[in-house]
Structures are given as C-alpha cells and as structure tokens.
Design a protein around this motif. Structure first.
Motif, PDB file in Angstrom:
ATOM      1  N   TRP A 246     -33.407  53.517  -8.549  1.00 21.38           N
ATOM      2  CA  TRP A 246     -33.473  53.419 -10.012  1.00 21.38           C
ATOM      3  C   TRP A 246     -34.371  52.269 -10.454  1.00 21.38           C
ATOM      4  CZ3 TRP A 246     -32.233  57.725 -12.017  1.00 21.38           C
ATOM      5  CH2 TRP A 246     -31.225  58.519 -11.459  1.00 21.38           C
ATOM      6  N   ARG A 247     -34.418  51.197  -9.667  1.00 22.56           N
ATOM      7  CA  ARG A 247     -35.346  50.087  -9.968  1.00 22.56           C
ATOM      8  C   ARG A 247     -36.788  50.564  -9.849  1.00 22.56           C
ATOM      9  NH1 ARG A 247     -32.086  46.357  -6.959  1.00 22.56           N
ATOM     10  NH2 ARG A 247     -33.550  46.540  -5.230  1.00 22.56           N
ATOM     11  N   LEU A 248     -37.045  51.348  -8.808  1.00 24.85           N
ATOM     12  CA  LEU A 248     -38.396  51.866  -8.573  1.00 24.85           C
ATOM     13  C   LEU A 248     -38.815  52.797  -9.704  1.00 24.85           C
ATOM     14  CD1 LEU A 248     -40.588  51.671  -6.336  1.00 24.85           C
ATOM     15  CD2 LEU A 248     -39.615  53.758  -5.348  1.00 24.85           C
ATOM     16  N   LEU A 249     -37.907  53.673 -10.120  1.00 26.96           N
ATOM     17  CA  LEU A 249     -38.209  54.599 -11.205  1.00 26.96           C
ATOM     18  C   LEU A 249     -38.463  53.845 -12.509  1.00 26.96           C
ATOM     19  CD1 LEU A 249     -38.492  57.505 -12.215  1.00 26.96           C
ATOM     20  CD2 LEU A 249     -36.007  57.576 -12.527  1.00 26.96           C
ATOM     21  N   THR A 250     -37.676  52.803 -12.771  1.00 31.14           N
ATOM     22  CA  THR A 250     -37.860  51.991 -13.975  1.00 31.14           C
ATOM     23  C   THR A 250     -39.201  51.266 -13.940  1.00 31.14           C
ATOM     24  OG1 THR A 250     -35.469  51.689 -14.159  1.00 31.14           O
ATOM     25  CG2 THR A 250     -36.848  50.157 -15.391  1.00 31.14           C
ATOM     26  N   GLN A 251     -39.624  50.896 -12.749  1.00 33.23           N
ATOM     27  CA  GLN A 251     -40.908  50.205 -12.589  1.00 33.23           C
ATOM     28  C   GLN A 251     -42.068  51.110 -12.992  1.00 33.23           C
ATOM     29  OE1 GLN A 251     -41.517  48.337  -8.662  1.00 33.23           O
ATOM     30  NE2 GLN A 251     -43.597  49.164  -8.678  1.00 33.23           N
ATOM     31  N   VAL A 252     -42.012  52.378 -12.590  1.00 35.50           N
ATOM     32  CA  VAL A 252     -43.131  53.286 -12.874  1.00 35.50           C
ATOM     33  C   VAL A 252     -42.985  54.001 -14.218  1.00 35.50           C
ATOM     34  CG1 VAL A 252     -43.714  53.653 -10.458  1.00 35.50           C
ATOM     35  CG2 VAL A 252     -42.047  55.172 -11.539  1.00 35.50           C
ATOM     36  N   MET A 253     -41.746  54.080 -14.744  1.00 36.10           N
ATOM     37  CA  MET A 253     -41.511  54.689 -16.065  1.00 36.10           C
ATOM     38  C   MET A 253     -40.356  53.952 -16.744  1.00 36.10           C
ATOM     39  SD  MET A 253     -40.716  58.660 -17.144  1.00 36.10           S
ATOM     40  CE  MET A 253     -42.323  59.277 -17.637  1.00 36.10           C
ATOM     41  N   PRO A 254     -40.653  52.859 -17.447  1.00 40.52           N
ATOM     42  CA  PRO A 254     -39.599  52.043 -18.058  1.00 40.52           C
ATOM     43  C   PRO A 254     -38.688  52.803 -19.025  1.00 40.52           C
ATOM     44  CG  PRO A 254     -41.690  50.870 -18.054  1.00 40.52           C
ATOM     45  CD  PRO A 254     -41.992  52.268 -17.625  1.00 40.52           C
ATOM     46  N   ASN A 255     -39.206  53.836 -19.672  1.00 39.02           N
ATOM     47  CA  ASN A 255     -38.406  54.587 -20.660  1.00 39.02           C
ATOM     48  C   ASN A 255     -37.852  55.888 -20.090  1.00 39.02           C
ATOM     49  OD1 ASN A 255     -40.919  55.888 -20.483  1.00 39.02           O
ATOM     50  ND2 ASN A 255     -40.775  56.669 -22.569  1.00 39.02           N
ATOM     51  N   TRP A 256     -37.633  55.939 -18.763  1.00 39.51           N
ATOM     52  CA  TRP A 256     -37.208  57.191 -18.128  1.00 39.51           C
ATOM     53  C   TRP A 256     -35.890  57.718 -18.682  1.00 39.51           C
ATOM     54  CZ3 TRP A 256     -32.574  57.744 -15.618  1.00 39.51           C
ATOM     55  CH2 TRP A 256     -31.924  56.581 -15.174  1.00 39.51           C
ATOM     56  N   GLU A 257     -34.983  56.819 -19.065  1.00 39.24           N
ATOM     57  CA  GLU A 257     -33.691  57.282 -19.588  1.00 39.24           C
ATOM     58  C   GLU A 257     -33.862  58.064 -20.884  1.00 39.24           C
ATOM     59  OE1 GLU A 257     -29.917  54.830 -18.631  1.00 39.24           O
ATOM     60  OE2 GLU A 257     -31.434  53.377 -19.188  1.00 39.24           O
ATOM     61  N   GLU A 258     -34.740  57.570 -21.733  1.00 41.01           N
ATOM     62  CA  GLU A 258     -35.002  58.240 -23.005  1.00 41.01           C
ATOM     63  C   GLU A 258     -35.641  59.612 -22.769  1.00 41.01           C
ATOM     64  OE1 GLU A 258     -37.622  57.465 -27.066  1.00 41.01           O
ATOM     65  OE2 GLU A 258     -37.292  55.818 -25.660  1.00 41.01           O
ATOM     66  N   VAL A 259     -36.596  59.668 -21.838  1.00 39.95           N
ATOM     67  CA  VAL A 259     -37.287  60.925 -21.537  1.00 39.95           C
ATOM     68  C   VAL A 259     -36.320  61.919 -20.885  1.00 39.95           C
ATOM     69  CG1 VAL A 259     -39.204  61.999 -20.284  1.00 39.95           C
ATOM     70  CG2 VAL A 259     -39.489  59.727 -21.292  1.00 39.95           C
ATOM     71  N   LYS A 260     -35.502  61.428 -19.965  1.00 43.45           N
ATOM     72  CA  LYS A 260     -34.497  62.289 -19.317  1.00 43.45           C
ATOM     73  C   LYS A 260     -33.538  62.858 -20.353  1.00 43.45           C
ATOM     74  CE  LYS A 260     -30.773  62.238 -15.859  1.00 43.45           C
ATOM     75  NZ  LYS A 260     -29.764  62.850 -16.763  1.00 43.45           N
ATOM     76  N   SER A 261     -33.152  62.017 -21.302  1.00 44.13           N
ATOM     77  CA  SER A 261     -32.236  62.438 -22.352  1.00 44.13           C
ATOM     78  C   SER A 261     -32.846  63.564 -23.179  1.00 44.13           C
ATOM     79  CB  SER A 261     -31.906  61.238 -23.255  1.00 44.13           C
ATOM     80  OG  SER A 261     -30.945  61.570 -24.206  1.00 44.13           O
ATOM     81  N   LYS A 262     -34.137  63.451 -23.460  1.00 40.71           N
ATOM     82  CA  LYS A 262     -34.841  64.487 -24.214  1.00 40.71           C
ATOM     83  C   LYS A 262     -34.883  65.800 -23.428  1.00 40.71           C
ATOM     84  CE  LYS A 262     -38.747  63.407 -26.248  1.00 40.71           C
ATOM     85  NZ  LYS A 262     -40.198  63.105 -26.468  1.00 40.71           N
ATOM     86  N   LEU A 263     -35.171  65.709 -22.135  1.00 39.91           N
ATOM     87  CA  LEU A 263     -35.241  66.901 -21.283  1.00 39.91           C
ATOM     88  C   LEU A 263     -33.869  67.562 -21.160  1.00 39.91           C
ATOM     89  CD1 LEU A 263     -36.827  68.743 -19.363  1.00 39.91           C
ATOM     90  CD2 LEU A 263     -36.398  67.084 -17.534  1.00 39.91           C
ATOM     91  N   ASP A 264     -32.840  66.761 -20.915  1.00 41.50           N
ATOM     92  CA  ASP A 264     -31.487  67.295 -20.797  1.00 41.50           C
ATOM     93  C   ASP A 264     -31.036  67.961 -22.093  1.00 41.50           C
ATOM     94  OD1 ASP A 264     -31.311  66.452 -18.207  1.00 41.50           O
ATOM     95  OD2 ASP A 264     -30.068  64.697 -18.621  1.00 41.50           O
ATOM     96  N   GLY A 265     -31.456  67.367 -23.213  1.00 43.20           N
ATOM     97  CA  GLY A 265     -31.050  67.890 -24.510  1.00 43.20           C
ATOM     98  C   GLY A 265     -31.596  69.276 -24.805  1.00 43.20           C
ATOM     99  N   MET A 266     -32.730  69.616 -24.189  1.00 35.92           N
ATOM    100  CA  MET A 266     -33.353  70.914 -24.434  1.00 35.92           C
ATOM    101  C   MET A 266     -33.174  71.875 -23.265  1.00 35.92           C
ATOM    102  SD  MET A 266     -34.576  70.981 -27.462  1.00 35.92           S
ATOM    103  CE  MET A 266     -35.699  72.371 -27.432  1.00 35.92           C
ATOM    104  N   ALA A 267     -32.469  71.455 -22.222  1.00 40.73           N
ATOM    105  CA  ALA A 267     -32.362  72.252 -20.999  1.00 40.73           C
ATOM    106  C   ALA A 267     -31.852  73.665 -21.256  1.00 40.73           C
ATOM    107  CB  ALA A 267     -31.465  71.540 -19.986  1.00 40.73           C
TER     108      ALA A 267
END
Length: 273
Positions: A246-267
């Motif tokens: 999760w540290r690595l993912l945050t390093q390459v995409m700091p806003n990943w939680e927000e983007v994931k939330s958007k994707l999950d919301g439209m799944a």
C-alpha cells in the motif's frame, strides 16, 4: 499464485491493509432531517499546494459520501463543511438511490445507456441490408449496424458490442500501460497482458509478472484504468497486500483511494450485461 484486484461486489473487496489505511482515512456522520449522512474522510498526506488544501466532497453512485481533506484538518472543520453541503449531499444520495433501482439487465435496444471511458453514450441500433455489420462511436451515440433482423437480435448486438469493447480495451490498455510504466521503476521489462472477462476482478498479476485485465474496465475513466494497472504493477514488486504494497501504491498514485472509490461506485453499472 495470482494477485488480483477485486471490484466492490467481491467478498474480497474490503480486505486491504487496514493498519496502513487507518492513518489516511476516517469517517463520520451527521443528522439531516430524519436521516443520517455517513461519510468517509480521506486525508491527503502531501497537501502543500493550494488545490490540495481544499475540502472536496463527493457523492458516489453507490451513495457513499467521501470528503478529501488536508491531513491536518480537524474533525470540527470537516463536520462544518459537511453541514454546509448537507442539502446538496442528501439530494445526490436520493438521486443515486433512484438510479440504482433501474440497474436492470441490458436488452440491447435503441435508447439504452452504454459506457466508454467513463462517459455515457446512447445505444442506437440500425438494420440496413446495404451496410456491413459494425459498431461506431459518433456524436454521443454508440451505433450498432447490421444487415438483417433476427429473433436473437439482442445476442447479435451484444456480440458486436463485446468485440468492439475488446478491441478498444486492447488499444487503450496498451497505451495506459506504456504511460504508467515509468512510474513503476522496479519493473525492468514490459509486462505482457491479456484481456479476460471477469465478474469479480478488475485485474490480476501472476507470479511471473503477467497482467490480466477485465475488458469491462474500458467503460471506466482513464484514471481508473491507470489505478488498476498500477495496482497490478505494484504486485510485481510486492506479491501480497502488505503494508509495503500500500505504501508503494501510494507512492505511484497518491489519490488511489479516491480513484478506487469512484471505480467501485460504478462497478454495478460497468459490469451490467
């Protein structure tokens, strides 16, 4: 062993590194009329520029409310911002609730909604014996043309659309992978990927570093595609959903939680067939 990125409908969807996320996310609630608005708070770790110092409130299609705030924002300030926008939030929650009532299986008829790269398009079906069977995106419409009407029209239209989505997915996924690779400096070779329809995963990564991506992902915005690709590229370095991952993912995409939330919301809508 294969590491996979699940969508919100999977029982594995909520299994993340809670220990790491606890320092980044929070939640709260406030009363509005006879109801209660529950909301998640995402605290931006690197909030130095003016834009990232603002409180951004979003209501997602699955009716989740998310407030993205600077890391040092107090609970009182967040609550005050939520109260100011409470009416707008409640209206959006109600509107999305109505929309979810209409997520029905596709009939593949003119007027239905289709998604491509995060945008909605109206499906238009044309039967013309003079035109070769084809799918074209033009002026806000996704037009499917074929020569002859038949009893299994819906099956025929779905087959043509599936092929079109598969073709677009290969092109766009290849383009986004090339764009994301420089961020993943631990990846030494260009990983191969293949397209495979999945009901509970957006993507996966094998122990050999081969990626598998869901063609339905082409219906989502490019930032969501980037998130899934980066998620799987992180698995090349770290095979588990560990704190390091999760540290690595945050390093390459700091806003990943927000983007994931958007994707999950439209799944539910993206996966609807």
């Amino acid at each position: 062993m294969v590491n996979s990125l699940t969508n919100k409908n999977s029982p594995m969807a909520n299994k993340t590194s809670h220990e790491y996320k606890r320092s980044m996310s929070d939640n709260g609630a406030l009363y509005y009329g006879d109801g209660i608005i529950h909301y998640d708070v995402i605290r931006q770790v690197n909030s130095t520029n003016a834009a990232s110092r603002k409180i951004v409130i979003k209501v997602h299609p699955d009716q989740r409310v998310v407030a993205t705030v600077p890391h040092d924002t107090t609970d009182e300030v967040i609550q005050e911002a939520m109260i100011k926008r409470a009416r707008w939030i409640w209206q959006n929650i109600e509107e999305f609730a109505k929309q979810q009532d209409y997520v029905l299986p596709k009939r593949y008829v003119s007027g239905e909604t289709q998604f491509y790269l995060g945008k909605r398009y109206v499906l238009k079906v044309i039967i013309d014996p003079e035109i070769t069977a084809d799918v074209k995106l033009y002026r806000g419409k996704l037009t499917v043309t074929f020569k002859k009407d038949c009893d299994d029209r819906a099956v025929k239209i779905k087959t043509l659309l599936d092929k079109w989505y598969q073709h677009k997915a290969k092109l766009i996924f290849r383009e986004r992978l090339a764009k994301m690779l420089p961020k993943a400096d631990w990846v030494t070779d260009i990983p191969s990927f293949r397209i495979m329809s999945m009901t509970k995963q957006w993507g996966s990564c094998s122990t050999k570093g081969n990626l598998m991506l869901n063609p339905h992902l082409i219906k989502a915005p490019k930032e969501c595609i980037d998130y899934v690709i980066l998620h799987e590229l992180c698995h090349i370095e770290e095979h588990n959903h560990s704190e390091k991952f999760w540290r690595l993912l945050t390093q390459v995409m700091p806003n990943w939680e927000e983007v994931k939330s958007k994707l999950d919301g439209m799944a539910e809508m993206y996966l609807n067939e």
